[in-house]
Design an enzyme around this catalytic site. Structure first.
Site, mmCIF file in Angstrom:
data_model
loop_
_atom_site.group_PDB
_atom_site.id
_atom_site.type_symbol
_atom_site.label_atom_id
_atom_site.label_comp_id
_atom_site.label_asym_id
_atom_site.label_seq_id
_atom_site.Cartn_x
_atom_site.Cartn_y
_atom_site.Cartn_z
ATOM 1 C CB CYS A 306 -0.850 0.066 1.258
ATOM 2 S SG CYS A 306 -1.867 -1.366 1.509
ATOM 3 N NE ARG A 389 -2.052 -6.924 -10.790
ATOM 4 C CZ ARG A 389 -2.359 -6.778 -12.064
ATOM 5 N NH1 ARG A 389 -1.527 -6.143 -12.877
ATOM 6 N NH2 ARG A 389 -3.488 -7.251 -12.546
ATOM 7 N N GLY A 390 -0.440 -4.399 -5.436
ATOM 8 C CA GLY A 390 -1.547 -3.705 -4.794
ATOM 9 C C GLY A 390 -2.688 -3.580 -5.782
ATOM 10 C CG MET A 391 -6.277 -5.605 -5.238
ATOM 11 S SD MET A 391 -5.543 -6.622 -6.546
ATOM 12 C CE MET A 391 -6.506 -6.163 -7.957
HETATM 13 P P1 XMP Z 1 -0.720 -7.383 3.274
HETATM 14 O O1 XMP Z 1 0.169 -6.573 4.170
HETATM 15 O O2 XMP Z 1 -1.185 -8.637 3.931
HETATM 16 O O3 XMP Z 1 -1.996 -6.463 3.035
HETATM 17 O O4 XMP Z 1 -0.093 -7.623 1.934
HETATM 18 C C1 XMP Z 1 -3.065 -6.867 2.227
HETATM 19 C C2 XMP Z 1 -4.128 -5.782 2.166
HETATM 20 O O5 XMP Z 1 -3.632 -4.591 1.556
HETATM 21 C C3 XMP Z 1 -4.733 -3.852 1.018
HETATM 22 N N1 XMP Z 1 -4.406 -3.466 -0.365
HETATM 23 C C4 XMP Z 1 -4.069 -2.215 -0.744
HETATM 24 N N2 XMP Z 1 -3.988 -1.051 -0.037
HETATM 25 N N3 XMP Z 1 -3.282 0.078 -1.996
HETATM 26 C C5 XMP Z 1 -3.584 0.091 -0.661
HETATM 27 O O6 XMP Z 1 -3.508 1.157 -0.028
HETATM 28 C C6 XMP Z 1 -3.345 -1.050 -2.772
HETATM 29 O O7 XMP Z 1 -3.025 -1.020 -3.963
HETATM 30 C C7 XMP Z 1 -3.765 -2.254 -2.107
HETATM 31 N N4 XMP Z 1 -3.949 -3.530 -2.548
HETATM 32 C C8 XMP Z 1 -4.323 -4.231 -1.463
HETATM 33 C C9 XMP Z 1 -5.937 -4.749 1.065
HETATM 34 O O8 XMP Z 1 -6.739 -4.331 2.138
HETATM 35 C C10 XMP Z 1 -5.320 -6.114 1.301
HETATM 36 O O9 XMP Z 1 -6.197 -7.037 1.899
#
Ligand code: XMP
Length: 486
Positions: A306, A389-391
């Protein structure tokens, strides 16, 4: 303008103070918990609804391990429904629509059907749809060449052992064992076929002692949806397919359109289990609880991928966010669980999140390196890695836009790239093998943590929890130090 008088804390800022414990063995603790008020899990772990973490393969592994997977939403409704079906078909106590064939069909047709559907036996139904017999691979393989039809090779109805629809798992096990058979057709009082029980499925149920199943013995699965008007159709299709829990998942869940979606779905599907998020404040939790959520997902920016906090300046350190959200739920007068989403790197983080009041944790990147996560491992500098990858990362956002606009090919990609403001990154994580092995480590840590906390249940862990804030020196002391690691 208002500055809160207390500091926001996260996992590395605190430790839990050990408590007197009467727990002699880690086996004596119970890790079961609530996902929602009506769905229990034997372990408090969800796999994240991210496209590099949870599709059907991960969801199957998560449910077998005792947790649950939440399918991501960055696919068409049809694809997501297919993923749910794949989880639901992976195993069941009673198979509802077993493959069937007619008594006058040929052995060749039976063989082809078994091969096509990869099953070891077929139910034989007569013209009126009643059970006429059962034909198995063994019957076909061993049949002499003079046998041409299914009727000639099958075990006829009168020699079959059958079961009533209300049979329990234990009764079915006994029947299968007593008669040394592998299949048990299930018939209603009128003799109509309502399903099939197989020894293979029962063995799986026994093999996975923590397994998360629905009332039909099928694996439980959740699926994420967004908040645009079309997402109502997605929810309807997912619920129709047997999805156990819907997660209304948007980056800023404390928003009018999220609350509206939640209220609309609650009204339209009163029985559905609805999780909503993400939020990170007392008011956010209170408002989602009041709008009818069955659980609330907490975490703005703690995730490994994130960048929301850096890009927008908003977020709350995760431990404080969890504690505040627990208070927010209390303010609403409801009793629904909190899901701590993001930032879990190891078992100790999970123990702290649960002790702070969460009833489950959601994990993304730690699971993205597992075999069951989507995508194949690649070699980088001689080591096996997988992509996460972050969503809200550039790549994920672009892929989503491309999919959404697949019909409008005139639109220029180039234009879109410059418009995207990513709030997440793309990265790689080490390949970590099977998710069951990671879960074994996490749950082992939790069990041990509960014994340090003198807690036999997660509720007791919360009730007994005493956090102590630590300094950077305390943190340094907590990790391996002053030794050379290979
Ligand atoms: P971890 O630390 O377990 O966190 O990899 C997973 C959670 O991260 C969130 N998530 C995002 N938050 N930008 C964000 O700010 C993103 O692109 C993103 N992608 C995922 C989501 O809540 C996930 O479950």
């Amino acid at each position: 303008m208002y500055i809160r008088p207390i500091k926001g804390l996260t996992f590395d800022d605190v430790l839990l103070v050990p408590r007197r414990s009467s727990i002699a063995s880690r086996k004596d603790v119970d890790t079961s918990t609530r996902l929602t008020p009506s769905i229990r899990l034997n372990i408090p772990i969800l796999s994240a609804n991210m496209d590099t973490v949870t599709e059907s393969r991960m969801a199957i592994a998560m449910a077998r391990a005792g947790g649950i997977g939440i399918l991501h939403r960055f696919m068409t409704i049809e694809q997501q429904v297919r993923e749910v079906k794949a989880v639901k078909r992976a195993q069941g106590f009673i198979i509802e629509h077993p493959y069937n064939i007619g008594p006058d069909d040929t052995i060749e047709q039976a063989r082809a059907m078994m091969d096509r559907h990869k099953v070891g036996a077929l139910i034989v139904l007569d013209e009126s749809g009643k059970l006429a017999g059962l034909i198995s691979q063994r019957d076909i393989m061993l049949a002499p060449s003079t046998i041409a039809t299914v009727r000639q090779a099958m075990t006829p109805r009168e020699r079959l052992i059958t079961a009533p629809p209300d049979i329990t798992v234990e009764q079915a096990r006994q029947l299968l064992y007593q008669h040394r058979i592998e299949k048990l057709p299930v018939l209603d009082r009128e003799g109509n076929l309502v399903g099939l029980i197989t020894a293979r499925d029962l063995i799986k149920l026994i093999q996975y002692p923590n397994i998360t199943t629905d009332e039909k013995g099928r694996l439980r699965v959740g699926a994420a949806i967004g908040v645009t008007p079309r997402e109502r159709d997605r929810a309807a299709a997912l619920l129709e397919t047997g999805t156990d829990v819907i997660v209304i998942d948007i980056a800023h869940g404390h928003a009018d359109h999220c609350i509206k979606m939640l209220k609309d779905l609650r009204r339209e599907f009163p029985q559905a289990q609805l999780i909503a998020g993400n939020i990170a404040s007392r008011e956010g939790a209170r408002d989602l609880a009041e709008a009818g959520a069955d659980a609330i997902k907490v975490g703005i920016g703690p995730g490994s991928i994130c960048t929301t906090r850096i890009v927008t300046g908003f977020g709350v350190p995760q431990l404080t966010a969890i504690m505040d959200s627990v208070q927010g739920v209390k303010d609403s007068g409801r009793d629904i669980p909190i899901i701590a989403d993001g930032g879990i790197r190891m078992a100790g983080d999970m123990v702290k999140a649960l002790a702070a009041g969460a009833e489950t944790v959601m994990i993304g990147s730690l699971f993205a390196g597992c075999e069951e996560a989507p995508g194949a491992p690649v070699l980088r500098d001689g080591a096996k890695v997988k992509v996460v990858r972050g969503m809200a990362s550039l790549g994920a956002t672009m892929d989503r836009r491309r999919a959404e606009r697949s019909e409008d090919e005139s639109a220029e990609d180039q234009e879109d790239w410059s418009k995207v403001v990513p709030e997440g990154v793309e990265a790689v994580v080490p390949y970590r093998g099977r998710v069951s092995e990671i879960i074994h480590q996490l749950v082992g840590g939790l069990r041990s943590g509960m014994s340090y906390g003198g807690a036999r249940t997660i509720r007791e862990l919360q009730a007994n929890a005493e956090f102590i804030e630590i300094t950077p020196a305390g943190m340094r002391e907590s990790k391996p130090h002053d030794v050379q690691r290979d």
